[in-house]
Design a protein around this motif. Sequence first.
Motif, PDB file in Angstrom:
ATOM      1  N   GLU A 171      -9.793  39.080   9.040  1.00 47.84           N
ATOM      2  CA  GLU A 171      -8.932  38.789  10.181  1.00 47.84           C
ATOM      3  C   GLU A 171      -8.238  40.044  10.697  1.00 47.84           C
ATOM      4  OE1 GLU A 171      -7.445  34.223   9.562  1.00 47.84           O
ATOM      5  OE2 GLU A 171      -6.563  35.761   8.274  1.00 47.84           O
ATOM      6  N   GLU A 198     -10.765  41.944  12.724  1.00 46.51           N
ATOM      7  CA  GLU A 198     -10.995  41.202  13.964  1.00 46.51           C
ATOM      8  C   GLU A 198      -9.837  41.432  14.944  1.00 46.51           C
ATOM      9  OE1 GLU A 198     -11.533  36.534  14.958  1.00 46.51           O
ATOM     10  OE2 GLU A 198     -12.492  37.262  13.125  1.00 46.51           O
ATOM     11  N   PHE A 199      -8.610  41.369  14.447  1.00 48.60           N
ATOM     12  CA  PHE A 199      -7.428  41.608  15.273  1.00 48.60           C
ATOM     13  C   PHE A 199      -7.447  43.014  15.863  1.00 48.60           C
ATOM     14  CE2 PHE A 199      -3.198  43.621  15.242  1.00 48.60           C
ATOM     15  CZ  PHE A 199      -2.608  42.933  16.292  1.00 48.60           C
ATOM     16  N   THR A 206      -9.993  45.004  16.311  1.00 49.34           N
ATOM     17  CA  THR A 206     -11.100  45.119  17.264  1.00 49.34           C
ATOM     18  C   THR A 206     -10.718  44.503  18.600  1.00 49.34           C
ATOM     19  OG1 THR A 206     -12.725  45.082  15.473  1.00 49.34           O
ATOM     20  CG2 THR A 206     -13.520  44.522  17.685  1.00 49.34           C
ATOM     21  N   ASP A 207     -10.153  43.293  18.564  1.00 50.82           N
ATOM     22  CA  ASP A 207      -9.718  42.621  19.799  1.00 50.82           C
ATOM     23  C   ASP A 207      -8.644  43.425  20.520  1.00 50.82           C
ATOM     24  OD1 ASP A 207     -11.480  40.555  19.356  1.00 50.82           O
ATOM     25  OD2 ASP A 207      -9.956  39.165  18.591  1.00 50.82           O
ATOM     26  N   LEU A 208      -7.712  43.965  19.775  1.00 50.11           N
ATOM     27  CA  LEU A 208      -6.642  44.759  20.369  1.00 50.11           C
ATOM     28  C   LEU A 208      -7.211  45.997  21.059  1.00 50.11           C
ATOM     29  CD1 LEU A 208      -3.593  45.194  20.768  1.00 50.11           C
ATOM     30  CD2 LEU A 208      -3.589  46.429  18.596  1.00 50.11           C
ATOM     31  N   GLU A 267     -10.228  46.368  22.282  1.00 45.12           N
ATOM     32  CA  GLU A 267     -10.963  45.932  23.477  1.00 45.12           C
ATOM     33  C   GLU A 267     -10.004  45.604  24.613  1.00 45.12           C
ATOM     34  OE1 GLU A 267     -13.482  42.718  22.292  1.00 45.12           O
ATOM     35  OE2 GLU A 267     -14.764  44.014  21.063  1.00 45.12           O
ATOM     36  N   MET A 268      -8.891  44.937  24.300  1.00 50.64           N
ATOM     37  CA  MET A 268      -7.906  44.601  25.332  1.00 50.64           C
ATOM     38  C   MET A 268      -7.291  45.860  25.934  1.00 50.64           C
ATOM     39  SD  MET A 268      -6.097  41.151  23.689  1.00 50.64           S
ATOM     40  CE  MET A 268      -4.519  41.829  23.951  1.00 50.64           C
TER      41      MET A 268
END
Length: 61
Positions: free
Chosen positions: A44, A47-48, A50-52, A54-55
Motif C-alpha cells: 500500500e 501504491e500510495f 506511485t499514485d502521488l 502520477e498526480m
Amino acid sequence: MSADNAEHSARERAIASVDELFRDSAPVRSAGDLAMDGVFDDDEVQEFLTDLGEMRRADVA
C-alpha cells in the motif's frame, strides 16, 4: 462552579491549537515521510507513493 461552567471549562482544555498538536513534529520533507510504520502494508505504501507521483506529474496535486 456550576455544572455548565465545569463542562465549558473541560471543553476548553480538550481543544488544542495546531501549534500545540504539532509542536514536537518534524516537517514533512517527502512523501516517504508520510509512510509511517503500521499505517499501511508495504504494498500500500508503494501504491500510495506511485499514485502521488502520477498526480504531481499531472498537476492534479
